[in-house]
Design an enzyme around this catalytic site. Structure first.
Site, PDB file in Angstrom:
ATOM      1  N   CYS A  97      10.404  27.619  24.138  1.00  0.00           N
ATOM      2  CA  CYS A  97      11.813  27.353  23.847  1.00  0.00           C
ATOM      3  C   CYS A  97      11.984  25.948  23.282  1.00  0.00           C
ATOM      4  O   CYS A  97      11.584  25.682  22.161  1.00  0.00           O
ATOM      5  CB  CYS A  97      12.657  27.600  25.095  1.00  0.00           C
ATOM      6  N   HIS A 232      10.994  33.009  27.193  1.00  0.00           N
ATOM      7  CA  HIS A 232      10.490  32.280  28.363  1.00  0.00           C
ATOM      8  C   HIS A 232       9.542  33.140  29.199  1.00  0.00           C
ATOM      9  O   HIS A 232      10.001  33.840  30.121  1.00  0.00           O
ATOM     10  CB  HIS A 232      11.672  31.876  29.247  1.00  0.00           C
ATOM     11  N   GLU A 234       7.670  32.293  31.573  1.00  0.00           N
ATOM     12  CA  GLU A 234       7.681  31.883  32.989  1.00  0.00           C
ATOM     13  C   GLU A 234       8.825  32.541  33.758  1.00  0.00           C
ATOM     14  O   GLU A 234       8.823  32.559  34.978  1.00  0.00           O
ATOM     15  CB  GLU A 234       7.742  30.349  33.102  1.00  0.00           C
TER      16      GLU A 234
END
Lengths: 272, 793
Positions: A97, A232, A234
């Site tokens: 990002c 993302h 994660e």
């Protein structure tokens, strides 16, 4: 190198805000992951003590100029030598990002001819305009060069969320077809936005959440060791982070984002 | 201007003394107005008398400090003062109703309530959860983006102010109708659409930039919000309880950390304690602060490190009243006085008078007290994070507030006087609205009615706003505000904050301003019930509540009367449900040229779920499953969205039957824990029909229901059964194989199977006469629901 010896540097500055969950993802895989403030790194000058470098999501320095621009210039002014040495040694650099925006602003991505003196692409304001937080689908396009997707079979579809307002990947209009051809030819293309069943979004919202050229969501450099993506991973690490987990009879242990972290760790254990 | 009463002291900087002793009553009030003190005559007299005893004139710094401390916003005079009603005297609404409920319930899991900036409850493994909800109505009316953004920033600092790391935000907003006629807008009132765009952008910008997920909220539209926008900003945080420090002592250094101080946010609190007028824009613009979320993000990092290393003895945020409140309240809390050198405060630009420095509400600032031996280490932590921090004074054993500027003493006030404003005595009356129940025939086409209801602004999808808030950052959002592919409206959000624990924090809310137009008591009771049942619907229990009041001018007896009624309901239902209040906030004086705000009580519920794997979402899961309604439906459509659609308010406001509701809640929780619930959705605005439609399109499946099976008390019309908003009800999806188990669990409760989930994605409802009352494709229903506020469809 054994997993537990691997050290991942997660770099932060005022406005970085996805460092904790990124660190958690690496730690879950048994590697050491440290979050370091850029001031600290500039003081210690020990980037080469780490085997991987990660720029997590957030709003570095508030993104008050252009997303990622200030941190990129700050780093190139203070740590350019270390970063170049890191790249030359083919140590992996991941930008998620805002981190992707930093890598593009720095000239590390796409890096057609190596590290560029000026940004060769941009992550412009979304179309439709505004911040957008949603789960999207990604198609893996890389033919094998990208070390961050070695565990993701080409053509497979991943489900990962995006959350940004400046993620529209663009090349200069007059060069876009030529550069796209180069991207494909050199195997720099990694992720494209697609539908659940894997058809390319073809620019259509919301499958393509930001209007990116050619539905581009993530790219790597020539060596496949630098990788940036808007989504993302994660946030798609555990099963319970997925948006539909309450619908499933039995959930897989992890989300699709884990594959990216596993690929990095796999590369590191083999390389070092 | 009473120029002769203002005496310029011979100093290199601007400092005035005010000759209060010589002032007449009229002049006292004029001074209060001229200096923007917002103190009434009685209060001005008390100030005059105090300084007469001291034998000197007060300085402008002293007057401003007193005015800030005594403001409604800081001291909550209405909630703490006396109220005369029906020949009885209520000695503090807060003590009599809100705090009393908590005291009586007295749960062991409350760690710290009503003490600090935020309430703290125990969570798991030595961790506590802190929560606070703030109102930021006045600033948002004048400057929507800045007002809302600083509202979020302020409530995040409240949570930091109890040493908690913010983990989630919740925001509930009220706007005027977006299609409001421009021609009807009085001067000084901004168009609802402008306010809506600005406020939602401000909230998104702050939360997103700081990296705190905005996971819960609501948007409500009401005519009265046109002149009085309602902005509730909430934040939930996590802290290791053993790191909680509240032990400041005389000699501890007062450290100011974060942003610099400027003229933004001067008189924010006194402004918030007055009605908005045409001039508010001009006069009050400086009262709205400027937001810098990145500064706060850095500040947060430093504070968490200082907490973990136990370097400080106390902390508070700088919000309303700026340094004045932070210094004064900190000293007061620890039985100390304070000495502060105002010239040490880092400024944005030179030229601020000492009083401006002392009351400025510039954002992103926190105040810490640090034992002298830790000072250097604490300052290093701030420096590492690029945060400015300065020692500006110290706590003292002497009970006086002493402020100096460039060597000159500019204030020296007794602490006890400062925190003892003259007690307020207000008069309240209970006014009952003269209302009637409407009479109208049942519409011939209820499918069409349902479609229209789904696009009513208070029911329609808020997805276009929710997606501009990052609700995923931190990667701990286990149940999201929007459910799955079809973005169904979940009843509550669930956060899993600890890596090594499955326990979840469940956040939900309830708000029914329309009911308050009929009776404030039932509005409050309904808001409590709705907040709790939203929590229960996803699996939450052990619920704590937060109360936020937005009301009109309490000097007007009938406004105050309805506030008293709402507080009574808060006590009655908090104790009945055994859900303590842990924190709250009131915003009064919400009046504009268009009239007073509709009294609006927001109840935020904070529950826990022992294991997030038990969490239930609201989307239908599988064809062939059974659909049950749990809870009784009454003929009470007063204040409902259905009546509103038909052009009525009505009289029969939904009540809350606590004993029955508790049995329902317990049974639903038990069923969820036993894994018998595949989907659960609470019934609120739009009643059974809307809830069923939402479950269907969220799951992409159909439903076939029969109204004749719905348990009810004298409801004789299909439309009333479909759209009644009776409280304490749920729709529950159960696998056919679990029918016997579920029904055994529900024995002696009010419940019934009313239909089943179908593969064919249509909502088909049989009416009381046995004929099809509603028949629509789920996709069509969803389109109606998404149309109103979506720029995408």
């Amino acid at each position: 190198m054994k997993r537990e010896e691997i050290r991942v540097c997660i770099l932060r500055v005022g406005g970085t805000n996805c460092d904790a969950e990124t660190q958690r993802a690496f730690q879950e895989l048994g590697v050491q992951a440290e979050t370091l403030h850029v001031n600290e790194l500039a003081k210690r000058r020990n980037l080469l003590d780490y085997q991987a470098l990660v720029f997590p999501g957030g709003f570095s320095f508030g993104d008050y100029v252009r997303a990622g621009a200030i941190l990129a210039r700050w780093l190139s002014a203070k740590l350019d030598n270390e970063i170049r040495a890191f790249v030359d040694d083919n140590r992996p650099i991941l930008g998620i990002c805002n981190g992707f925006q930093v890598l593009v602003e720095y000239g590390l991505l796409p890096g057609f001819e190596g590290i560029s003196e000026y940004p060769e692409a941009t992550l412009a304001a979304n179309i439709p305009q505004g911040y957008n937080c949603r789960w999207i689908y990604l198609k893996q396009e890389n033919r094998g060069k990208c070390v961050f997707t070695s565990k993701v079979p080409a053509g497979s579809v991943l489900r990962i969320p995006v959350a940004h307002s400046e993620g529209r990947f663009l090349f200069p209009r007059e060069k876009q077809q030529k550069l796209l051809a180069q991207l494909v030819e050199n195997d720099l293309l990694v992720f494209r936005y697609c539908s659940k069943s894997g058809e390319y979004a073809e620019g259509k919202y919301p499958a393509n959440p930001n209007g990116s050229f050619h539905d581009i969501a993530g790219i790597c450099n020539r060596e496949g060791t630098i990788f940036g993506l808007m989504p993302h991973p994660e946030r798609a690490f555990y099963w319970w982070q997925q948006p539909d987990w309450t619908r499933q009879e039995r959930m897989p242990q992890y989300g699709d984002g884990k594959l990216i972290f596993e690929s990095i760790v796999d590369y590191l254990t083999k390389k070092f | 201007m009473n120029e002769s009463l203002y005496i310029r002291r011979k100093t290199a900087f601007t400092l005035y003394e005010v000759a209060l002793a010589k002032a007449s009553d009229r002049q006292l009030l004029e001074i209060s107005g001229e200096m923007g003190l917002c103190l009434n005559l009685e209060e001005m007299r008390a100030v005059r008398d105090y300084f007469a005893k001291e034998g000197r004139n007060p300085t402008d710094v002293e007057l401003q400090a007193i005015a800030q401390t005594w403001s409604e916003h800081c001291y909550h005079k209405t909630f703490k003062g006396k109220i005369r009603i029906d020949n009885t005297i209520i000695n503090s609404l807060f003590k009599t109703y809100i705090a009393k409920a908590t005291k009586e319930i007295n749960p062991r899991w409350c760690f710290s309530v009503f003490e600090d900036n935020a309430g703290i409850i125990r969570f798991d493994r030595g961790y506590g959860i802190a929560a606070k909800v703030e109102t930021h109505n006045h600033p948002s009316a004048v400057e929507p983006f800045g007002g809302a953004a600083t509202g979020v920033g302020g409530v995040i600092r409240d949570v930091l102010g109890v040493w908690a790391d913010p983990i989630a935000c919740t925001d509930v907003l009220g706007f005027g109708p977006l299609d409001y006629d421009y021609a009807k807008l009085p001067a000084g009132v901004k168009h609802p659409k402008y306010v809506y765009m600005g406020v939602t952008a401000g909230i998104g910008a702050y939360g997103n930039n700081m990296g705190i997920p905005t996971v819960n909220g609501a948007i409500y539209f009401d005519e009265s919000y046109t002149g009085n926008v309602v902005v509730y900003c909430g934040c939930v945080g996590l802290l290791p309880l053993k790191k909680f420090r509240r032990n400041a002592q005389p000699g501890h250094v007062i450290v100011l950390a974060g942003g610099k101080t400027g003229r933004d946010g001067i008189h924010g609190v006194t402004f918030a304690s007055a009605e908005l007028t045409e001039k508010s824009e001009e006069v009050s613009r400086p009262a709205v602060q400027i937001a810098d979320p990145i500064e706060e993000e850095k500040l947060k990092r430093a504070i968490i490190e200082i907490r973990d290393r136990e370097l400080a003895s106390a902390i508070t945020d700088l919000g309303g009243g700026g340094l004045s409140s932070a210094v004064g309240e900190t000293a007061k809390k620890f039985g100390c006085g304070a000495k502060v050198q105002l010239d040490k405060v880092p400024l944005k630009y030179p030229g601020l008078a000492p009083w401006e420095i002392y009351i400025s509400e510039s954002q992103e600032r926190m105040l810490l007290t640090v034992p002298p031996e830790n000072l250097e280490k604490a300052l290093e932590v701030f420096e590492k994070e690029d945060v400015e921090a300065t020692a500006i004074g110290a706590l003292t054993a002497k009970q006086r507030l002493q402020l100096a500027y460039q060597g000159e003493q500019v204030a020296d006030v007794d602490m006890e006087f400062l925190f003892k404003p003259p007690e307020s005595m207000k008069t309240a009356v209970y006014a009952t609205a003269k209302l009637e129940e409407p009479e109208f025939p049942e519409p011939a086409n209820l499918t069409e009615t349902l479609m229209t209801l789904l696009s009513a602004p208070n029911i329609a999808s808020k997805e276009s706003v929710v997606r501009t808030y990052d609700h995923e950052v931190k990667g701990n959002t286990a149940l999201k505000p929007l459910q799955g592919e079809n973005s169904g409206p979940n009843d509550a959000a669930v956060i899993k904050p600890l890596e090594n624990s499955w326990k979840g924090a469940v956040i939900s809310c309830g708000m029914n301003p329309n009911y308050g137009k009929i009776e404030a008591y039932w509005m409050a009771a309904s808001a409590i019930d709705e907040a709790i049942r939203n929590n229960v619907a996803v699996g939450g229990r052990r619920i704590a509540l937060l109360d936020n009041f937005t009301w009109g001018n309490p000097e007007k007896p009938e406004r105050l009367g309805s506030l008293v009624r709402a507080c009574q309901a808060c006590y009655d239902y908090a104790t009945a449900f055994r859900t303590p209040f842990i924190s709250g906030k009131d915003s009064l004086y919400n009046e504009s040229p268009l009239g007073p705000v509709t009294p609006t009580l927001l109840i935020t519920a904070l529950g826990i779920i022992p294991d997030i794997r038990l969490v239930v979402s609201m989307d239908l899961k599988k064809p062939g499953d059974l659909l049950y309604i749990v809870g009784q439906t009454f003929n009470e459509l007063g204040g409902s969205e259905y009546y509103k659609l038909m052009g009525y308010l009505g009289k029969s406001v939904p009540k809350v039957r606590a004993a029955q509701a508790k049995r329902t809640f317990r049974a639903v929780t038990k069923a969820i824990d036993l894994g018998l619930v595949k989907a659960c959705h609470d019934l609120s605005e739009g009643g059974l029909a809307v809830a069923a439609a939402e479950m269907a399109f969220a799951g992409g499946l159909g439903l076939r229901l029969d109204l004749r099976a719905v348990p009810n008390k004298q409801v004789s019309r299909s439309d009333f059964l479909l759209f009644s908003e009776s409280n304490s009800r749920f729709l529950v999806e159960v696998d056919a194989k679990d029918k016997a188990d579920f029904e055994a669990l529900m024995r002696n409760k009010v419940y019934a199977q009313i239909g089943e989930v179908t593969e064919d994605a249509r909502l088909i409802i049989q009416g009381l006469n046995g004929k099809i009352a509603v028949d629509a494709s789920v996709a069509e229903l969803q389109r109606s629901w998404k149309r109103t506020l979506s720029s995408e469809v």
